[in-house]
Design an enzyme around this catalytic site. Sequence first.
Site: not given
Length: 426
Positions: A18, A150, A247, A276
């Site tokens: 970002y 997200y 998720d 992750k």
Amino acid sequence: MRNEELLALDRAHVWHPYGPMPGRTDPLVVASASGVRLRLAEPAHGQAELIDGMSSWWSAIHGYNHPVLNEAARGQLDRMSHVMFGGLTHEPAVRLATRLVEITPEPLQHVFLSDSGSVAVEVAIKMCLQHWRSVGRPAKRRLLTWRGGYHGDTWQPMAVCDPEGGMHELWSGALPKHFFADPPPVTYEESYAEHLRELIGRHADELAAVIVEPVVQGAGGMRFHSPEYLRVLREACDAHDVLLVFDEIATGFGRTGTLFAADQAGVSPDVMCVGKALTGGYLSMAATLCTSRVAEGISRGEVPVLAHGPTFMGNPLASAVACASIDLLLSQDWAVEVKRIEAGLRTGLAAATEVPGVRDVRVLGAIGVVQLDHEIDMAAATEAAVRAGVWLRPFRDLIYTMPPFVTGDEDVARICAAVVAAAAAA
Ligand SMILES: *Cc1c(COP(=O)(O)O)cnc(C)c1O
């Protein structure tokens, strides 16, 4: 390379998450990492090392430079670091897939290995859409989620991220349009359950799947909600022939206090994504699991295959480290460690409630969040944390931590002090 030279090249050529190009703020240069500490190439604000309060974005649950994971990587490196997965297979990937089937909810039986969380979500969505296409219901190709979520940065995941935080404005017209429920309340409210049921029922003919992060919404706002809503989703999806995708990329592998967040509701999804912490933060890998019903649906279609196959699918090195990381986790009383960290966060972050501008302080499992009533001054918050000897990466109005499970009590206390200092400075 000297530090100034490295930073000049970094600014000129290297994108960061970002970030603008060229970069506007200098990142800290990390020379090495061990246990829960990042060693800086040059001291910053008087600190040569920082306690990692972020687990490198949820992933380094066992800390850095762990002898068991190092050994798994070295051993596999001597055999092979990679071979293609089309037409070939190997023990590390087979072991990992089998292990994932064993530790996830029982109906999940088949595993698609990919390189990152966003790709795992792409694959999950493709599975659901292709399932309905194959069984003769091609109109079922839209998704429903709740706001505040997200799911990653590639195209399909971006389309189910929170419409406000997920830069939907920028891409409106280009992103697929999906259905959004209100954000899930913290505690169970029958009216919200009814809202979910109503939306799912109303759009059932078009809905391929409901996709949500169970119990904890991560990068969409670090919000927690009642696991009871997962049961509501399961029942409504069953009643209306809609698939349910969890998720668990952030929540998986113990972070919330149960091995998977969905375990808190005893609910099993049709498709589930992990990533992750899968490799303990060593290598990039993710997985999408599905039920036999979904897999059989796909194989009944005119195109009876799942048309997806990343170059580095099933990467042996990542698979071997993932197996070692899962075994390492399950070989210890990880739930006790997560509870210990949870207690430390509750105690240490209590002081944040006194800080002016703090709106909410919340803790769940090994996750601690301080929410402010204003946008954070990133530079000031980061500097305050670094001065306190801790690495944090706040965003929007949130200063948060999810320490490695091996973080000792004293280090948890230091992390909390740094979060409080960052909140005061932000
Ligand atoms: C981080 C994250 C992703 C995306 O994973 P990447 O590996 O960054 O692509 C997807 N979903 C959730 C819940 C995440 O936390």
